[in-house]
Design a protein around this motif. Structure first.
Motif, PDB file in Angstrom:
ATOM      1  N   ASN A  46      -0.127  80.006  12.295  1.00 40.81           N
ATOM      2  CA  ASN A  46       0.056  81.449  12.394  1.00 40.81           C
ATOM      3  C   ASN A  46      -0.714  81.955  13.602  1.00 40.81           C
ATOM      4  OD1 ASN A  46      -1.152  84.366  11.535  1.00 40.81           O
ATOM      5  ND2 ASN A  46       0.919  84.096  10.756  1.00 40.81           N
ATOM      6  N   GLU A  47      -0.003  82.524  14.538  1.00 38.36           N
ATOM      7  CA  GLU A  47      -0.623  82.918  15.804  1.00 38.36           C
ATOM      8  C   GLU A  47      -1.735  83.943  15.620  1.00 38.36           C
ATOM      9  OE1 GLU A  47       0.733  84.314  20.319  1.00 38.36           O
ATOM     10  OE2 GLU A  47       2.176  84.363  18.660  1.00 38.36           O
ATOM     11  N   ASP A  48      -1.567  84.860  14.671  1.00 36.86           N
ATOM     12  CA  ASP A  48      -2.586  85.884  14.446  1.00 36.86           C
ATOM     13  C   ASP A  48      -3.903  85.285  13.957  1.00 36.86           C
ATOM     14  OD1 ASP A  48      -0.841  87.870  15.191  1.00 36.86           O
ATOM     15  OD2 ASP A  48      -0.227  88.348  13.138  1.00 36.86           O
ATOM     16  N   ALA A  49      -3.831  84.105  13.344  1.00 42.22           N
ATOM     17  CA  ALA A  49      -5.030  83.471  12.800  1.00 42.22           C
ATOM     18  C   ALA A  49      -5.680  82.491  13.764  1.00 42.22           C
ATOM     19  CB  ALA A  49      -4.685  82.740  11.501  1.00 42.22           C
ATOM     20  N   ASP A  50      -5.059  82.269  14.906  1.00 42.67           N
ATOM     21  CA  ASP A  50      -5.559  81.297  15.887  1.00 42.67           C
ATOM     22  C   ASP A  50      -6.374  82.022  16.947  1.00 42.67           C
ATOM     23  OD1 ASP A  50      -6.051  79.233  17.609  1.00 42.67           O
ATOM     24  OD2 ASP A  50      -3.954  78.937  18.216  1.00 42.67           O
ATOM     25  N   LEU A  51      -7.704  81.896  16.873  1.00 42.86           N
ATOM     26  CA  LEU A  51      -8.582  82.540  17.845  1.00 42.86           C
ATOM     27  C   LEU A  51      -8.995  81.592  18.964  1.00 42.86           C
ATOM     28  CD1 LEU A  51     -10.885  84.604  15.449  1.00 42.86           C
ATOM     29  CD2 LEU A  51      -8.792  85.301  16.617  1.00 42.86           C
ATOM     30  N   ALA A  77     -10.458  83.149  11.227  1.00 42.93           N
ATOM     31  CA  ALA A  77      -9.352  84.044  10.882  1.00 42.93           C
ATOM     32  C   ALA A  77      -8.313  83.368   9.992  1.00 42.93           C
ATOM     33  CB  ALA A  77      -8.693  84.576  12.154  1.00 42.93           C
ATOM     34  N   GLY A  78      -8.547  82.116   9.598  1.00 43.30           N
ATOM     35  CA  GLY A  78      -7.707  81.465   8.599  1.00 43.30           C
ATOM     36  C   GLY A  78      -6.748  80.410   9.111  1.00 43.30           C
ATOM     37  N   GLU A 105     -12.731  89.461   6.713  1.00 38.54           N
ATOM     38  CA  GLU A 105     -11.799  90.587   6.654  1.00 38.54           C
ATOM     39  C   GLU A 105     -10.505  90.269   7.399  1.00 38.54           C
ATOM     40  OE1 GLU A 105     -11.680  95.315   7.990  1.00 38.54           O
ATOM     41  OE2 GLU A 105     -13.578  94.225   7.935  1.00 38.54           O
ATOM     42  N   LYS A 106     -10.641  89.657   8.575  1.00 33.95           N
ATOM     43  CA  LYS A 106      -9.464  89.308   9.371  1.00 33.95           C
ATOM     44  C   LYS A 106      -8.612  88.257   8.660  1.00 33.95           C
ATOM     45  CE  LYS A 106      -8.359  88.322  14.231  1.00 33.95           C
ATOM     46  NZ  LYS A 106      -8.092  89.698  14.688  1.00 33.95           N
ATOM     47  N   ALA A 107      -9.272  87.245   8.085  1.00 37.90           N
ATOM     48  CA  ALA A 107      -8.550  86.179   7.390  1.00 37.90           C
ATOM     49  C   ALA A 107      -7.818  86.709   6.162  1.00 37.90           C
ATOM     50  CB  ALA A 107      -9.529  85.078   6.988  1.00 37.90           C
ATOM     51  N   ARG A 108      -8.475  87.591   5.405  1.00 37.22           N
ATOM     52  CA  ARG A 108      -7.834  88.158   4.215  1.00 37.22           C
ATOM     53  C   ARG A 108      -6.620  89.000   4.594  1.00 37.22           C
ATOM     54  NH1 ARG A 108     -13.436  89.853   1.020  1.00 37.22           N
ATOM     55  NH2 ARG A 108     -13.825  87.800   0.086  1.00 37.22           N
ATOM     56  N   ALA A 109      -6.731  89.732   5.698  1.00 38.19           N
ATOM     57  CA  ALA A 109      -5.590  90.532   6.158  1.00 38.19           C
ATOM     58  C   ALA A 109      -4.429  89.629   6.555  1.00 38.19           C
ATOM     59  CB  ALA A 109      -6.023  91.405   7.336  1.00 38.19           C
ATOM     60  N   TYR A 116       0.321  84.937   0.735  1.00 34.75           N
ATOM     61  CA  TYR A 116      -0.176  83.700   0.136  1.00 34.75           C
ATOM     62  C   TYR A 116      -1.117  84.060  -1.011  1.00 34.75           C
ATOM     63  CZ  TYR A 116       1.496  81.042   4.209  1.00 34.75           C
ATOM     64  OH  TYR A 116       2.273  80.460   5.177  1.00 34.75           O
ATOM     65  N   ASN A 117      -0.758  83.684  -2.228  1.00 31.20           N
ATOM     66  CA  ASN A 117      -1.627  83.986  -3.366  1.00 31.20           C
ATOM     67  C   ASN A 117      -2.474  82.793  -3.783  1.00 31.20           C
ATOM     68  OD1 ASN A 117       0.245  82.351  -4.596  1.00 31.20           O
ATOM     69  ND2 ASN A 117       1.148  83.956  -5.882  1.00 31.20           N
ATOM     70  N   ASN A 118      -2.380  81.687  -3.048  1.00 28.95           N
ATOM     71  CA  ASN A 118      -3.235  80.530  -3.357  1.00 28.95           C
ATOM     72  C   ASN A 118      -4.160  80.175  -2.194  1.00 28.95           C
ATOM     73  OD1 ASN A 118      -1.095  79.640  -1.745  1.00 28.95           O
ATOM     74  ND2 ASN A 118      -1.014  77.611  -2.699  1.00 28.95           N
ATOM     75  N   VAL A 119      -4.400  81.162  -1.320  1.00 27.50           N
ATOM     76  CA  VAL A 119      -5.379  81.013  -0.236  1.00 27.50           C
ATOM     77  C   VAL A 119      -6.426  82.103  -0.413  1.00 27.50           C
ATOM     78  CG1 VAL A 119      -5.777  80.941   2.245  1.00 27.50           C
ATOM     79  CG2 VAL A 119      -3.620  80.088   1.316  1.00 27.50           C
ATOM     80  N   GLU A 120      -7.672  81.684  -0.529  1.00 24.44           N
ATOM     81  CA  GLU A 120      -8.774  82.608  -0.829  1.00 24.44           C
ATOM     82  C   GLU A 120      -9.851  82.470   0.240  1.00 24.44           C
ATOM     83  OE1 GLU A 120     -12.354  82.884  -4.176  1.00 24.44           O
ATOM     84  OE2 GLU A 120     -10.584  81.636  -4.540  1.00 24.44           O
ATOM     85  N   PHE A 121     -10.507  83.585   0.561  1.00 20.12           N
ATOM     86  CA  PHE A 121     -11.590  83.546   1.545  1.00 20.12           C
ATOM     87  C   PHE A 121     -12.860  84.121   0.920  1.00 20.12           C
ATOM     88  CE2 PHE A 121      -7.695  83.529   3.996  1.00 20.12           C
ATOM     89  CZ  PHE A 121      -7.938  82.477   4.871  1.00 20.12           C
ATOM     90  N   ARG A 122     -13.945  83.360   1.049  1.00 24.24           N
ATOM     91  CA  ARG A 122     -15.233  83.771   0.493  1.00 24.24           C
ATOM     92  C   ARG A 122     -16.278  83.815   1.599  1.00 24.24           C
ATOM     93  NH1 ARG A 122     -15.801  79.875  -4.900  1.00 24.24           N
ATOM     94  NH2 ARG A 122     -13.664  80.215  -5.706  1.00 24.24           N
ATOM     95  N   GLN A 123     -17.091  84.873   1.560  1.00 26.01           N
ATOM     96  CA  GLN A 123     -18.210  84.933   2.501  1.00 26.01           C
ATOM     97  C   GLN A 123     -19.345  84.071   1.968  1.00 26.01           C
ATOM     98  OE1 GLN A 123     -19.577  88.854   3.472  1.00 26.01           O
ATOM     99  NE2 GLN A 123     -21.288  88.103   4.696  1.00 26.01           N
ATOM    100  N   GLY A 124     -19.889  83.210   2.820  1.00 30.90           N
ATOM    101  CA  GLY A 124     -20.971  82.351   2.371  1.00 30.90           C
ATOM    102  C   GLY A 124     -21.505  81.484   3.487  1.00 30.90           C
TER     103      GLY A 124
END
Length: 272
Positions: A46-51, A77-78, A105-109, A116-124
């Protein structure tokens, strides 16, 4: 410093990251990005997630199976998470961990846009991964562990969160020989994954010390730093000395697995 740097990167475009010392070749016109590989041909990209901040393609070597639970450390960004999701499918689960709130925040957006309901992002923090033990079939990381101050603790955490028999595939920057001090100490080079890097053998020894098995270098490439970057940190004489030395910056992708059974105590008195 790293958190501040990557927070600002999260707000920039890939093109701007590509012209910064964090993402690529600074002012150089010789290369677009001296660290990263091209993801665009991989399923799930996904281009938006590639930094443009990686230094390898760990998902390409990660042996992800349908239904696997995958953890990506330093998920940004995921990008790697979404590629891993293409491998593990709807029955699997992907968890991205990042310590920069702007990246989360960017990855969740991005995940929301992709539905995608089986991809989760956690701060840590990777030194204290916010996941219970024996959770992951596969752990990924792309050019992140070398930014972690306590790499020994980070590798211990990877071992903890992997299921018995689970494995990791990690791309990272390592060094051979002595890198000039003014390159190692430069903040921009640190955020670009160089001065936080260990010697290659020391990096592998940390992995061995945690009882991982089948440690394998899946890919290795020399990072050639263009002259117009080197000139920001070195005199002409120092540049010539560096090029003629055996010192080098390498991207490696490393695989290892957690044993199915913990090694038992074997000496006469170790369990007393």
């Amino acid at each position: 410093m790293v958190k501040q740097k990557y927070a600002s990167i999260a707000e920039q475009s890939k093109e701007k990251n590509g012209s910064s010392c964090c993402g690529s070749g600074c002012c150089s016109t010789e290369v677009y990005n001296i660290m990263s590989d091209d993801y665009s041909g991989l399923q799930g990209y996904n281009e938006d997630a590639d930094l443009g901040l990686g230094c390898g393609l760990p998902t390409q070597f990660a042996k992800i199976k349908k239904g696997d639970t995958v953890i990506d450390l330093g998920s940004g960004a995921g990008n790697d998470c979404f590629i891993a999701r293409a491998e593990t499918g709807e029955r699997g689960k992907v968890i991205g961990i990042d310590f920069t709130p702007a990246m989360i925040e960017k990855a969740r957006a991005n995940a929301e846009k992709l539905k995608y309901n089986n991809v989760e992002f956690r701060q840590g923090d990777i030194e204290h991964i916010p996941i219970t033990a024996n959770t992951a079939d596969v752990v990924l990381s792309n050019c992140v562990l070398n930014l972690v101050p306590d790499k020994d603790k980070a590798v211990s955490e990877i071992y903890r969160v992997l299921k018995p028999g689970g494995h990791f595939s990690i791309s990272d920057i390592v060094l051979t020989g002595k890198l000039p001090d003014n390159i190692r100490s430069a903040a921009e080079m640190y955020a670009g994954c160089v001065s936080g890097a260990l010697q290659k053998e020391a990096y592998l020894e940390i992995i061995r010390s945690k009882n991982f098995e089948n440690i394998t270098i899946q890919k290795e490439k020399l990072i050639t730093v263009p002259d117009d970057i080197l000139s920001n940190y070195l005199s002409q004489r120092e540049m010539d000395d560096f090029k003629n030395s055996r010192a080098g910056i390498f991207s490696i992708t490393v695989y290892a697995n957690k044993p199915l059974k913990e090694k038992s105590c074997c000496s006469d008195d170790c369990c007393k």
